[in-house]
Design a protein around this motif. Sequence first.
Motif: not given
Length: 316
Positions: A260, A299, A262, A301-303
């Motif tokens: 992970r 996966t 981020r 993801r663009r938050e």
Amino acid sequence: STPPMLVQTEAFRRMQRVLPYYGAVFNALAVVLTYLNLAVFVPKVLRRYGLPRYLLCLLGCLLFMMAVSLGMRLWALGGQFFSLVFLGQSVFPALFFLSLSTAYTMLNEYHRQQQAEKERENERLKSELAFLRWQISPHFLFNGLNSVVALARLRSDQTEAVTLKLADLMRYMLYESDEAQVPLDREVRYLSSYVELQRLRFGKRVAIEFTADPTDGTRCIEPMLLIPFVENAFKHGVNHVNQPCVAVGLHLEATSLRLRVRNKHTDADATDADPHSGIGLKNVQRRLLLLYPGAHSLTIRREPDWFAVELILQLR
């Protein structure tokens, strides 16, 4: 005139005398024709001239067998009790062996072509993987040198430490990652060293988190497979970001590895004009498709404030 019973009896005796020779001759002819079919007809006639000429050769062989059968029957029985059924039955074994040898040769040829195609595909994939891995090294070196240049411009006292750390990382890339797979703990140490390099570069200006489950050294992974995700986080999660933060976590599960990553981002990153941006991610996505087909999950993801990547690998 000779009674029919005596003629049949005499013919039967003559047939009994010639029958061993008849069987030996036909067995020998069947073996010879099978060998000719395997060694000559299929490789030199069928492959070069096609099916019509090949069938013509087989027809010639069968006619030859029928002529031999007819000659031996005429010699044994003097033309009496001639039967087309008997003639056909005498040729049937040869036809059976020819068909069997043809089927075997064609299946063997198909298998050989499949193996050759598979080997060519493997060589192509190896060349592509080598090219993709080769691209990672200049990409990493480019990013690392940018870090050193940034510290040099600031006249930071961390410039020397960062340069030495970069040299250690380059040593791993040049001398320890040539194998198809490396122990997972070695790759984790490499990621940890890279994160420490970024800590030295940014200091307290960037909040950096790195966690990794301990490994026993028995599991392996393709080298330089995880680093592009971490590089990308530092590249896009530091500049022009309020309170930048990069979090990296490696977790081992039963038969899989979960990564992970981020990082905070700004809207400016979405319109990055750098034409070379994202090369590392594109390369690693291609490598994952080649190395872990059906055995990985990626996966991205663009938050609103965060960019998150989660990779799950089924370890071998």
